[in-house]
Design a protein around this motif. Structure first.
Motif, short mmCIF file in Angstrom:
data_model
loop_
_atom_site.label_atom_id
_atom_site.label_comp_id
_atom_site.label_asym_id
_atom_site.label_seq_id
_atom_site.Cartn_x
_atom_site.Cartn_y
_atom_site.Cartn_z
N LYS A 177 -2.90 0.66 5.19
CA LYS A 177 -1.85 1.02 4.25
C LYS A 177 -0.56 0.26 4.54
O LYS A 177 0.17 -0.12 3.61
N ARG A 178 -0.29 0.02 5.83
CA ARG A 178 0.92 -0.73 6.16
C ARG A 178 0.81 -2.17 5.68
O ARG A 178 1.77 -2.72 5.14
N GLY B 47 6.91 3.07 3.45
CA GLY B 47 5.89 2.64 2.51
C GLY B 47 6.22 3.01 1.08
O GLY B 47 7.10 3.83 0.82
N SER B 48 5.50 2.41 0.12
CA SER B 48 5.84 2.63 -1.27
C SER B 48 4.62 2.73 -2.18
O SER B 48 4.78 2.75 -3.40
N THR B 49 3.43 2.78 -1.62
CA THR B 49 2.24 2.80 -2.46
C THR B 49 1.88 4.22 -2.88
O THR B 49 2.12 5.18 -2.15
N VAL C 9 10.07 -4.25 2.01
CA VAL C 9 9.01 -3.45 2.62
C VAL C 9 9.69 -2.34 3.40
O VAL C 9 10.28 -2.59 4.45
N SER C 10 9.63 -1.12 2.87
CA SER C 10 10.34 -0.01 3.50
C SER C 10 9.58 0.51 4.70
O SER C 10 8.37 0.28 4.85
N HIS D 15 3.04 -3.82 -9.71
CA HIS D 15 4.30 -4.13 -9.03
C HIS D 15 4.73 -5.56 -9.34
O HIS D 15 5.90 -5.81 -9.66
N ASP E 152 1.50 -2.23 2.02
CA ASP E 152 2.95 -2.19 1.76
C ASP E 152 3.54 -3.60 1.81
O ASP E 152 4.40 -3.97 1.00
N MET F 165 2.74 -5.64 -1.20
CA MET F 165 3.59 -5.22 -2.32
C MET F 165 4.96 -5.90 -2.26
O MET F 165 5.54 -6.27 -3.28
N GLU G 149 -2.10 -1.26 -8.01
CA GLU G 149 -0.73 -1.08 -7.53
C GLU G 149 -0.03 -2.42 -7.35
O GLU G 149 1.11 -2.61 -7.77
#
Length: 345
Positions: free
Chosen positions: A146-147, A91-93, A87-88, A106, A150, A153, A102
């Motif tokens: 959104k976090r 974010g990566s979405t 988990v960067s 993934h 992430d 994901m 998504e």
């Protein structure tokens, strides 16, 4: 699960003949055992994110070696990516896709069937307070939502080793507490190993079995939170005297039993070893000298005190600087093709 020896990362800054080599990471040795939760702390520009990027194969080490989940990060990058969750911080979405799609795409890159991916993704949506958002696009979500997406994901394929880079940034207190429980559950229910970077000291204190502190590209401490706090020179005794004419006497008495004496207006403070034993005698001395106190506080050392002792900076100040200025280390692109989304290819 993680074993690094002499890990080095250098960058070139400047232009033409004025280029200068910067050693962002300077000989890091690091061991993380299976099932351990490690909190990785460091001030802005200390090499924290660069180290994380090397361990997750997003940046090739300049020198040294690292094995993650049993695989070499330089020669077995695909196997590393298949074995970890990441988990960067940024974010990566993709903002224009449905959140559920998504997550499923993934998960399928990691070899999960569509049915299993949907079931696990929807379970995580419920656990991380994202109900009803399966068919919503990230561009229409709040920052906290959104976090949390992430994080879904990074966890949907149930990795044995999870890298969480500032996972609770932007979350409200309830969502943050829910995520803490989920992080604990990763280890308690599935035996997962967690490598966590955070600027929230209470988060590191509550979740991590061990704290690792990096400064100027080198590891300067690695121990449990309690053991690190014990290295700070005593408890902080903070006195507020009733009158300005009593400050000098209070400072003399406290300075006789403490270290690092500070005087600010009518407040006198110092660090006192075994303050629980020393303070009663101090109070008797002050009373005999005619000093009246408006207040007294005895504060146990915190992780921020540890951080200040080891690096000369407060982690809170470092976090504020990083938020205002961004990373001091150039955000160099990873090697071509090194994206975790390609893990299953």
């Amino acid at each position: 699960m993680i074993e690094a020896r002499g890990l080095v990362q250098t960058f070139m800054t400047g232009q033409g003949s004025r280029k200068t080599e910067v050693r962002a990471v300077d000989g890091v040795d690091l061991d993380v055992a299976e099932g351990e939760v490690v909190g990785f702390l460091g001030p802005n520009g200390a090499g924290k994110t660069t180290t994380l990027r090397m361990l997750t194969t997003l940046l090739r080490p300049t020198a040294g070696t690292a094995r993650v989940a049993g695989y070499d990060v330089a020669t077995q990058a695909v196997q590393v990516r298949r074995s970890i969750g990441y988990v960067s911080q940024v974010g990566s979405t993709f903002s224009g896709a449905y959140a559920g799609d998504e997550v499923v795409d993934h998960a399928m890159l990691y070899g999960m069937t569509r049915r299993a991916a949907v079931a696990k993704g929807q379970e995580l949506f419920e656990q991380l307070d994202l109900p009803g958002l399966w068919r919503r696009m990230p561009k229409n979500m709040s920052g906290g939502q959104k976090r949390r997406l992430d994080i879904v994901m990074g966890l949907v394929h149930e990795p044995g080793l999870v890298f969480l880079d500032e996972p609770t940034t932007g979350l409200d207190p309830q969502a943050r507490a829910n995520l803490w429980e989920h992080i604990r559950g990763l280890r308690e229910r599935r035996g997962a190993t967690v490598f966590l970077t955070t600027h929230y000291l209470d988060e590191a204190d509550a979740l991590a079995d061990r704290i690792v502190i990096i400064d100027k590209g080198r590891i300067v401490a690695s121990d449990t939170a309690d053991n690190l706090k014990a290295q700070v020179a005593g408890d902080l005794v903070d006195l507020e005297v009733a009158g300005a004419d009593q400050v000098a006497v209070a400072a003399e008495r406290l300075g006789a039993i403490g270290e690092g004496l500070e005087v600010v207006d009518r407040r006198v403070r110092a660090r006192v070893r075994r303050a629980g034993r020393a303070v009663p005698g101090l109070l008797r001395d002050l009373d005999a000298a005619g000093v009246t106190l408006d207040s007294i506080e005895v504060l146990r050392p915190t992780l921020d005190d540890v951080f200040l002792t080891l690096t000369g900076r407060s982690l809170r100040d470092a976090a504020a600087d990083e938020a205002a200025e961004g990373s001091a280390v150039p955000d160099d692109p990873a090697e071509p093709g090194t994206t975790l989304e390609g893990a299953g290819r």
